[in-house]
Design a protein around this motif. Structure first.
Motif, PDB file in Angstrom:
ATOM      1  N   GLY A  90       0.816  -1.221   0.000  1.00  0.00           N
ATOM      2  CA  GLY A  90       0.000   0.000   0.000  1.00  0.00           C
ATOM      3  C   GLY A  90       0.840   1.256   0.000  1.00  0.00           C
ATOM      4  N   SER A  91       1.868   1.290   0.857  1.00  0.00           N
ATOM      5  CA  SER A  91       2.715   2.484   0.892  1.00  0.00           C
ATOM      6  C   SER A  91       3.535   2.605  -0.394  1.00  0.00           C
ATOM      7  CB  SER A  91       3.624   2.482   2.125  1.00  0.00           C
ATOM      8  OG  SER A  91       4.491   1.367   2.117  1.00  0.00           O
ATOM      9  N   LEU A  98       2.177   9.323  -5.673  1.00  0.00           N
ATOM     10  CA  LEU A  98       2.650  10.635  -5.221  1.00  0.00           C
ATOM     11  C   LEU A  98       3.839  11.119  -6.041  1.00  0.00           C
ATOM     12  CD1 LEU A  98       2.376  10.542  -1.339  1.00  0.00           C
ATOM     13  CD2 LEU A  98       1.282  12.146  -2.891  1.00  0.00           C
ATOM     14  N   ALA A  99       4.767  10.217  -6.356  1.00  0.00           N
ATOM     15  CA  ALA A  99       5.935  10.620  -7.149  1.00  0.00           C
ATOM     16  C   ALA A  99       5.499  11.184  -8.497  1.00  0.00           C
ATOM     17  CB  ALA A  99       6.877   9.436  -7.341  1.00  0.00           C
ATOM     18  N   ALA A 100       4.566  10.515  -9.139  1.00  0.00           N
ATOM     19  CA  ALA A 100       4.083  11.005 -10.431  1.00  0.00           C
ATOM     20  C   ALA A 100       3.366  12.347 -10.271  1.00  0.00           C
ATOM     21  CB  ALA A 100       3.146   9.971 -11.057  1.00  0.00           C
ATOM     22  N   THR A 101       2.571  12.475  -9.226  1.00  0.00           N
ATOM     23  CA  THR A 101       1.814  13.716  -9.020  1.00  0.00           C
ATOM     24  C   THR A 101       2.730  14.876  -8.652  1.00  0.00           C
ATOM     25  OG1 THR A 101      -0.029  12.346  -8.256  1.00  0.00           O
ATOM     26  CG2 THR A 101      -0.181  14.695  -7.823  1.00  0.00           C
ATOM     27  N   VAL A 102       3.706  14.625  -7.791  1.00  0.00           N
ATOM     28  CA  VAL A 102       4.655  15.688  -7.416  1.00  0.00           C
ATOM     29  C   VAL A 102       5.483  16.107  -8.624  1.00  0.00           C
ATOM     30  CG1 VAL A 102       6.696  16.192  -6.009  1.00  0.00           C
ATOM     31  CG2 VAL A 102       4.726  15.099  -4.962  1.00  0.00           C
ATOM     32  N   ALA A 103       5.917  15.153  -9.431  1.00  0.00           N
ATOM     33  CA  ALA A 103       6.676  15.497 -10.640  1.00  0.00           C
ATOM     34  C   ALA A 103       5.811  16.319 -11.601  1.00  0.00           C
ATOM     35  CB  ALA A 103       7.182  14.233 -11.327  1.00  0.00           C
ATOM     36  N   VAL A 134       6.741  11.615   4.460  1.00  0.00           N
ATOM     37  CA  VAL A 134       6.154  10.850   5.565  1.00  0.00           C
ATOM     38  C   VAL A 134       5.914   9.397   5.141  1.00  0.00           C
ATOM     39  CG1 VAL A 134       4.080  10.640   7.002  1.00  0.00           C
ATOM     40  CG2 VAL A 134       5.132  12.875   6.659  1.00  0.00           C
ATOM     41  N   ILE A 135       5.413   9.202   3.921  1.00  0.00           N
ATOM     42  CA  ILE A 135       5.132   7.846   3.458  1.00  0.00           C
ATOM     43  C   ILE A 135       6.419   7.076   3.184  1.00  0.00           C
ATOM     44  CG2 ILE A 135       3.992   6.479   1.654  1.00  0.00           C
ATOM     45  CD1 ILE A 135       1.860   8.681   1.561  1.00  0.00           C
TER      46      ILE A 135
END
Length: 174
Positions: A90-91, A98-103, A134-135
């Protein structure tokens, strides 16, 4: 699978953690420098430097993420149904999203965001980046400690040998 066989290679771990810390520090530093100054004051020269460091660290993280996508992620996905790795699936998925969204938000901020949406997009980018840190810590914590083993299984080799031979696992001794 032996304990730690799924861990990151030392250079990947070092580059990921150093670049991750640089991303957090440079991003937080830029936020403080940018929003703590008076509205009529000139921007600090350190704002530009914090963004340069942030961009360099972002490239390093994207590079390491590519290496993770080639080995760590597929191997983790295959073995995540086993004992201690279940909770990391899950993490791991959250980190990929998240990596794709932050990029993507970083790219939009740098190249496309109109002035009207830049502040909101910047805060979204900052919040997602902080959540990612955090994740990462939670994902890393899930990798530590003793693995949970099903009742009566002494080690992974024993559990697989019994499965392959068609015999049940040996019950534990009292």
């Amino acid at each position: 699978m032996t304990r730690g066989a799924h861990r990151l290679v030392a250079w990947q771990r070092l580059l990921l953690y150093v670049a991750g810390v640089l991303l957090l520090v440079s991003g937080a530093g830029w936020l403080v420098l940018h929003y703590a100054r008076a509205s009529d004051a000139l921007p600090s020269p350190f704002e530009a430097w914090s963004m340069r460091i942030h961009g360099l660290a972002a490239f390093a993280v994207i590079f390491v993420f590519g290496a993770l996508a080639a080995a760590h992620i597929p191997q983790g996905w295959r073995i995540s149904h086993r004992w201690r790795w279940e909770r990391q699936r899950g993490s791991g998925v959250a980190l990929c999203v998240l990596a794709a969204t932050v990029a993507l938000t970083g790219y939009l901020l740098y190249y496309f965001a109109p002035e009207a949406v830049r502040p909101a997009l910047g805060w979204l980018h900052s919040g997602l980046g902080t959540a990612m840190a955090v994740i990462v810590a939670a994902h890393r914590r899930g990798a530590g400690g003793r693995p949970h083993r099903p009742h009566g299984v002494a080690n992974e080799r024993e559990s697989h040998s019994h499965v392959h031979r068609g015999r049940p696992a040996v019950p534990p001794r009292p």
